[in-house]
Each structure stands twice: as C-alpha cells, then as structure tokens.
Design a protein around this motif. Sequence first.
Motif, PDB file in Angstrom:
ATOM      1  N   THR A   1       0.628  -1.279  -0.379  1.00 27.75           N
ATOM      2  CA  THR A   1       0.129   0.168   0.008  1.00 27.75           C
ATOM      3  C   THR A   1       1.037   1.348   0.187  1.00 27.75           C
ATOM      4  O   THR A   1       1.043   1.961  -0.794  1.00 27.75           O
ATOM      5  CB  THR A   1      -0.839   0.167   0.913  1.00 27.75           C
ATOM      6  N   VAL A   2       2.038   1.602   0.696  1.00 25.75           N
ATOM      7  CA  VAL A   2       2.868   2.916   1.020  1.00 25.75           C
ATOM      8  C   VAL A   2       3.480   2.687  -0.106  1.00 25.75           C
ATOM      9  O   VAL A   2       3.885   3.981  -0.663  1.00 25.75           O
ATOM     10  CB  VAL A   2       3.425   2.365   2.052  1.00 25.75           C
ATOM     11  N   SER A   3       3.785   2.351  -0.811  1.00 22.93           N
ATOM     12  CA  SER A   3       5.315   1.645  -1.653  1.00 22.93           C
ATOM     13  C   SER A   3       4.769   1.876  -2.913  1.00 22.93           C
ATOM     14  O   SER A   3       4.579   2.918  -3.527  1.00 22.93           O
ATOM     15  CB  SER A   3       5.862   0.430  -2.396  1.00 22.93           C
ATOM     16  N   SER A   4       2.865   0.945  -3.098  1.00 22.55           N
ATOM     17  CA  SER A   4       2.392   1.789  -4.584  1.00 22.55           C
ATOM     18  C   SER A   4       1.530   3.248  -4.541  1.00 22.55           C
ATOM     19  O   SER A   4       1.869   3.527  -5.534  1.00 22.55           O
ATOM     20  CB  SER A   4       1.044   0.597  -4.702  1.00 22.55           C
ATOM     21  N   GLY A   5       1.382   3.475  -3.300  1.00 26.03           N
ATOM     22  CA  GLY A   5       1.104   4.861  -3.422  1.00 26.03           C
ATOM     23  C   GLY A   5       2.358   5.733  -3.356  1.00 26.03           C
ATOM     24  O   GLY A   5       1.876   7.259  -3.872  1.00 26.03           O
ATOM     25  N   PHE A   6       2.862   5.379  -2.680  1.00 30.02           N
ATOM     26  CA  PHE A   6       4.567   6.631  -3.406  1.00 30.02           C
ATOM     27  C   PHE A   6       5.099   6.693  -4.518  1.00 30.02           C
ATOM     28  O   PHE A   6       5.225   8.001  -4.636  1.00 30.02           O
ATOM     29  CB  PHE A   6       5.764   6.193  -2.016  1.00 30.02           C
ATOM     30  N   LEU A   7       4.791   5.667  -5.133  1.00 24.86           N
ATOM     31  CA  LEU A   7       5.333   5.371  -6.498  1.00 24.86           C
ATOM     32  C   LEU A   7       3.960   6.292  -7.692  1.00 24.86           C
ATOM     33  O   LEU A   7       4.747   7.235  -8.744  1.00 24.86           O
ATOM     34  CB  LEU A   7       5.169   3.820  -7.204  1.00 24.86           C
ATOM     35  N   TRP A   8       3.106   6.272  -7.095  1.00 23.39           N
ATOM     36  CA  TRP A   8       1.787   6.882  -8.223  1.00 23.39           C
ATOM     37  C   TRP A   8       2.256   8.166  -7.862  1.00 23.39           C
ATOM     38  O   TRP A   8       2.028   9.139  -8.516  1.00 23.39           O
ATOM     39  CB  TRP A   8       0.856   6.140  -7.471  1.00 23.39           C
ATOM     40  N   LEU A   9       2.007   8.806  -6.462  1.00 26.14           N
ATOM     41  CA  LEU A   9       2.247   9.996  -6.075  1.00 26.14           C
ATOM     42  C   LEU A   9       3.420  10.541  -7.149  1.00 26.14           C
ATOM     43  O   LEU A   9       3.946  11.685  -7.787  1.00 26.14           O
ATOM     44  CB  LEU A   9       2.038  10.350  -4.454  1.00 26.14           C
ATOM     45  N   THR A  10       5.221  10.117  -6.928  1.00 23.87           N
ATOM     46  CA  THR A  10       5.966  10.475  -7.099  1.00 23.87           C
ATOM     47  C   THR A  10       6.206  10.427  -8.574  1.00 23.87           C
ATOM     48  O   THR A  10       6.303  11.467  -9.236  1.00 23.87           O
ATOM     49  CB  THR A  10       6.765   9.513  -6.958  1.00 23.87           C
ATOM     50  N   LEU A  11       5.653   9.428  -9.493  1.00 17.95           N
ATOM     51  CA  LEU A  11       5.391   9.636 -10.216  1.00 17.95           C
ATOM     52  C   LEU A  11       4.540  11.117 -11.586  1.00 17.95           C
ATOM     53  O   LEU A  11       4.794  11.293 -12.148  1.00 17.95           O
ATOM     54  CB  LEU A  11       4.998   8.668 -12.034  1.00 17.95           C
ATOM     55  N   THR A  12       3.784  10.782 -10.770  1.00 20.20           N
ATOM     56  CA  THR A  12       1.940  12.264 -11.381  1.00 20.20           C
ATOM     57  C   THR A  12       2.769  13.297 -10.944  1.00 20.20           C
ATOM     58  O   THR A  12       2.847  14.241 -12.055  1.00 20.20           O
ATOM     59  CB  THR A  12       1.174  11.034 -10.597  1.00 20.20           C
ATOM     60  N   ILE A  13       3.379  13.533  -9.805  1.00 19.40           N
ATOM     61  CA  ILE A  13       3.586  14.629  -9.758  1.00 19.40           C
ATOM     62  C   ILE A  13       5.103  15.049 -10.346  1.00 19.40           C
ATOM     63  O   ILE A  13       5.281  16.356 -11.216  1.00 19.40           O
ATOM     64  CB  ILE A  13       4.627  14.894  -7.900  1.00 19.40           C
ATOM     65  N   GLY A  14       5.971  14.868 -10.576  1.00 21.49           N
ATOM     66  CA  GLY A  14       7.443  14.511 -11.514  1.00 21.49           C
ATOM     67  C   GLY A  14       6.465  14.599 -13.216  1.00 21.49           C
ATOM     68  O   GLY A  14       7.146  15.300 -13.927  1.00 21.49           O
ATOM     69  N   ILE A  15       6.264  13.636 -13.667  1.00 16.11           N
ATOM     70  CA  ILE A  15       5.321  14.416 -15.276  1.00 16.11           C
ATOM     71  C   ILE A  15       4.726  15.667 -15.505  1.00 16.11           C
ATOM     72  O   ILE A  15       4.520  15.632 -16.229  1.00 16.11           O
ATOM     73  CB  ILE A  15       4.249  13.219 -15.893  1.00 16.11           C
ATOM     74  N   GLY A  16       3.757  15.822 -14.172  1.00 18.13           N
ATOM     75  CA  GLY A  16       3.300  16.806 -14.008  1.00 18.13           C
ATOM     76  C   GLY A  16       3.562  18.298 -14.398  1.00 18.13           C
ATOM     77  O   GLY A  16       3.659  19.655 -14.442  1.00 18.13           O
ATOM     78  N   ALA A  17       4.887  18.401 -13.124  1.00 24.45           N
ATOM     79  CA  ALA A  17       6.027  19.453 -13.298  1.00 24.45           C
ATOM     80  C   ALA A  17       6.341  19.460 -13.845  1.00 24.45           C
ATOM     81  O   ALA A  17       7.311  20.764 -14.988  1.00 24.45           O
ATOM     82  CB  ALA A  17       6.660  19.003 -11.431  1.00 24.45           C
ATOM     83  N   TYR A  18       7.554  18.591 -14.489  1.00 24.97           N
ATOM     84  CA  TYR A  18       8.638  18.385 -15.456  1.00 24.97           C
ATOM     85  C   TYR A  18       7.590  19.320 -16.754  1.00 24.97           C
ATOM     86  O   TYR A  18       8.487  20.005 -17.201  1.00 24.97           O
ATOM     87  CB  TYR A  18       8.579  16.955 -15.911  1.00 24.97           C
ATOM     88  N   ASN A  19       6.326  18.799 -17.257  1.00 26.83           N
ATOM     89  CA  ASN A  19       5.853  19.378 -18.644  1.00 26.83           C
ATOM     90  C   ASN A  19       5.224  20.322 -18.162  1.00 26.83           C
ATOM     91  O   ASN A  19       4.292  20.435 -19.181  1.00 26.83           O
ATOM     92  CB  ASN A  19       5.581  18.351 -19.188  1.00 26.83           C
TER      93      ASN A  19
END
Length: 78
Positions: A18-36
């Motif tokens: 639960t914790v690792s998949s939530g952290f992965l989703w949050l990191t990817l989403t914020i990373g992709i959104g902020a980068y672009n």
Amino acid sequence: MSQMEDDVKDFLKRIVWTVSSGFLWLTLTIGIGAYNDWLVPEHSVSIGNIIFYIWMAGTLAALIYMYSRIWKKKFPHG
C-alpha cells in the motif's frame, strides 16, 4: 526460516504494498506534471492540462481499486 506468523506476515506485506504503490503513484504523477508544466495551469487551461488531469484521475481510480483488492481479505480474530 522466519519466526513470524503467517497473519502478521500477510498484514505487513499489505502495508508495504500500500505505502510503496501510493508513493510510486504520487512521485510519478507529480514528476510528470511538474516536468511538463501540466501540474499547475499558468495563464489558461491547455489541452495538456486536461489530458494530464484525466490521466491522473484514472490512475488514482485504479490505485484505489488496487487498494480495495489488497485489503478485501479479512483477518481471523482471536
């Protein structure tokens, strides 16, 4: 061999997933959104912002569905 009981092992495995998949989703989403520059609209909402937020809502729904599948099994009590 492990000294842990199977119920404890299953519970800890659920927590880690639960914790690792939530952290992965949050990191990817914020990373992709902020980068672009899709995370926060600058002057007006663009088609990139709309697609990003649709993708974010869809993957959040998939994450919540995955959480419900992980935590669906009941634990034996006492």
